[in-house]
Design an enzyme around this catalytic site. Structure first.
Site, PDB file in Angstrom:
ATOM      1  N   LYS A   1      -3.841   2.210  11.527  1.00 34.22           N
ATOM      2  CA  LYS A   1      -4.857   1.799  10.540  1.00 34.22           C
ATOM      3  C   LYS A   1      -4.213   1.069   9.370  1.00 34.22           C
ATOM      4  O   LYS A   1      -4.710   0.061   8.888  1.00 34.22           O
ATOM      5  CB  LYS A   1      -5.603   3.042  10.020  1.00 34.22           C
TER       6      LYS A   1
ATOM      7  N   ARG B   1      -8.649  13.958  20.163  1.00 35.59           N
ATOM      8  CA  ARG B   1      -7.581  14.904  19.769  1.00 35.59           C
ATOM      9  C   ARG B   1      -8.167  16.077  18.996  1.00 35.59           C
ATOM     10  O   ARG B   1      -7.778  17.219  19.174  1.00 35.59           O
ATOM     11  CB  ARG B   1      -6.546  14.190  18.902  1.00 35.59           C
TER      12      ARG B   1
ATOM     13  N   SER C   1      -1.389   7.142  14.807  1.00 29.39           N
ATOM     14  CA  SER C   1      -2.718   7.168  14.219  1.00 29.39           C
ATOM     15  C   SER C   1      -2.698   6.663  12.769  1.00 29.39           C
ATOM     16  O   SER C   1      -3.457   5.770  12.386  1.00 29.39           O
ATOM     17  CB  SER C   1      -3.242   8.615  14.278  1.00 29.39           C
TER      18      SER C   1
ATOM     19  N   ASP D   1       0.843  -1.199   0.000  1.00 31.90           N
ATOM     20  CA  ASP D   1       0.000   0.000   0.000  1.00 31.90           C
ATOM     21  C   ASP D   1       0.876   1.246   0.000  1.00 31.90           C
ATOM     22  O   ASP D   1       2.072   1.195   0.292  1.00 31.90           O
ATOM     23  CB  ASP D   1      -0.909  -0.008   1.242  1.00 31.90           C
ATOM     24  N   LYS D   2       0.213   2.368  -0.302  1.00 37.02           N
ATOM     25  CA  LYS D   2       0.836   3.703  -0.265  1.00 37.02           C
ATOM     26  C   LYS D   2      -0.003   4.564   0.654  1.00 37.02           C
ATOM     27  O   LYS D   2      -1.229   4.424   0.699  1.00 37.02           O
ATOM     28  CB  LYS D   2       0.808   4.268  -1.684  1.00 37.02           C
ATOM     29  N   HIS D   3       0.652   5.459   1.398  1.00 35.92           N
ATOM     30  CA  HIS D   3      -0.110   6.422   2.208  1.00 35.92           C
ATOM     31  C   HIS D   3       0.456   7.816   1.974  1.00 35.92           C
ATOM     32  O   HIS D   3       1.682   7.998   1.967  1.00 35.92           O
ATOM     33  CB  HIS D   3      -0.019   6.082   3.700  1.00 35.92           C
ATOM     34  N   SER D   4      -0.428   8.777   1.799  1.00 36.90           N
ATOM     35  CA  SER D   4       0.017  10.166   1.668  1.00 36.90           C
ATOM     36  C   SER D   4      -0.410  10.931   2.912  1.00 36.90           C
ATOM     37  O   SER D   4      -1.505  10.704   3.440  1.00 36.90           O
ATOM     38  CB  SER D   4      -0.628  10.792   0.431  1.00 36.90           C
TER      39      SER D   4
END
Ligand code: URA
Length: 429
Positions: free
Chosen positions: A186, A167, A182, A79-82
């Site tokens: 996930k 938060r 955080s 996967d990729k996360h930005s």
């Protein structure tokens, strides 16, 4: 264990033990820890920080507060996360391109946050597309199609769901440790075997300086690797929107233009770089060329269509996308008040203009208007004459367009030509 003792440790500027952090994360998920205790915890971490071991322990504990998906597939699960920026629609192009390259992509994504757009909101501009799947449904689509972009189910990292909401209302979002735990709790709960992070830097990102972006990227990479997921990061330029349109349906238009070969440019270059880095990390050679080829040949577009259909969208979306995407009733051009060279673009102000038009949320319960936003936003360094369009506003009503016009004019500065900034600023490691 006792929440008061955990918070007292933080108050003394010490990092609680891994066992204490695991207990606290479980208490967030099952309600043993009260809102007041969770708020004090968030403020304690925000003010005094955790050490590297504590940050990794909190991340792992938050991941394990719910289900961690298991896969037994014939190729890596990646996967990729930005970290989020304006006009960042890379996920919609990269997920199907990776699936064409033979890997599996269960992409658990988020909604718009602050001035940045959310991947789920963009996909929901496609009529019928469902982002809320059970874990079994997600597994089924990923196995059949190769990729699925969905929201986190209630069973994924419930400790983060609770802590994030607390938060948000206690002024404790801006903490390197809490942001890291955080985001990764996930992502890691999706059972990934590799992750690439796109850490944005500049006016349209959360991290405005390269130094802050580097610190976040390093924390994310170190923590994710410590949690057993091979991870690398690219720090990338967000001194202007990644595509010239901002808004949900308008960004899907940009995606379709790239997937159907009509448009190249920064978003395509970044997709290829991120995909190449992720595939290389998973031991797959020539990943960047494979990603580029999947887009040029139209196979990534076909895969995108398969994913859209599997998730409830139209069967012929890729062939006929213009017919399916909503359009705003008011289109208003913002004209340059004087001639000159575009020296700076304040991406955050442009993003907030889209939120003001209804393309994002002011409060959690707001319903997003998929049709509104900005298109044809002028590029950094462009030379324009007086009266030439700087952007087009897509609005639900004239009065909303007038407000957005003032924001667009405020966001675009004229002056000396800016220095050329590379798209990829740094790679970690
Ligand atoms: N995105 C998240 O998921 N969590 C944060 O804390 C910040 C951005």
């Amino acid at each position: 264990m006792d929440a008061r003792a955990v918070n007292a440790t933080l108050r003394k500027r010490q990092t609680p033990s891994a066992e204490a952090l695991a207990w606290f994360a479980q208490g967030l998920a099952d309600g043993t820890v009260s809102d007041a205790q969770a708020g004090a915890f968030a403020m304690g971490v925000c003010l005094n920080g955790l050490d590297d071991t504590g940050r990794a322990a909190l991340t792992i504990a938050m991941r394990d507060s719910g289900d961690v998906m298991q896969w037994a597939l014939d190729a890596p699960v990646l996967d990729k996360h930005s970290t989020g920026g304006v006009g960042d629609c890379v996920s919609l192009i990269l997920a199907p391109a990776l699936a064409v390259c033979g890997v599996y992509v269960p992409m658990i994504s988020g909604r718009g946050l602050g001035h940045t757009g959310g991947t789920l909101d963009k996909l929901e501009a496609i009529p019928g597309y469902r982002t809320g799947l059970s874990e079994d449904q997600l597994k089924d689509v990923v196995k059949r199609v190769g990729c699925a972009i969905v929201s986190a189910s209630a069973d994924i990292a419930p400790a983060d769901k609770r802590l994030y909401a607390i938060r948000d209302v206690t002024g404790t979002v801006e903490s390197l440790d809490l942001i890291t735990a955080s985001i990764l709790s996930k992502k890691l709960a999706a059972g990934l075997e590799g992750l690439v992070l796109d850490v944005k830097c500049g006016s349209g990102a959360f991290m405005k300086s390269q130094e802050d972006a580097r610190a976040l990227a390093q924390a994310l990479v170190d923590t994710s690797n410590a949690a057993g997921c091979p991870t690398s990061a690219l720090i990338t330029d967000m001194s202007q929107p990644l595509v010239p349109s901002l808004g949900n349906a308008l960004e899907v238009v940009e995606v379709m233009r790239v997937l159907t070969g009509v448009q190249t440019g920064r978003v395509l270059d970044l997709t290829v770089e991120l995909g190449g880095a992720l595939l290389a990390q998973a031991g797959i050679d020539d990943g960047a060329s494979k990603i580029a080829e999947s887009i040029q040949s139209g196979t990534a577009a076909e895969k995108f269509g398969e994913m859209v259909y599997a998730l409830g969208g139209p069967v012929r979306f890729v062939e006929d996308w213009m017919r399916f995407l909503p359009e705003a009733p008011v289109i208003h051009e913002v004209l340059a008040p004087s001639g000159g060279t575009v020296s700076a673009i304040d991406g955050e102000t442009l993003g907030l203009a889209v939120v003001g038009l209804g393309g994002g949320r002011q409060v959690e319960t707001d319903v997003v208007d998929p049709a509104v936003g900005l298109s044809d936003v002028v590029a950094l360094g462009a030379t324009v004459s007086k009266g030439q369009p700087l952007a087009r506003i897509h609005a639900a009503r004239e009065a909303m367009a007038d407000e957005a016009e003032a924001q667009v004019l405020d966001a675009i500065s004229f002056g000396e030509a800016p220095k050329d900034t590379p798209l990829i600023l740094e790679r970690i490691p």
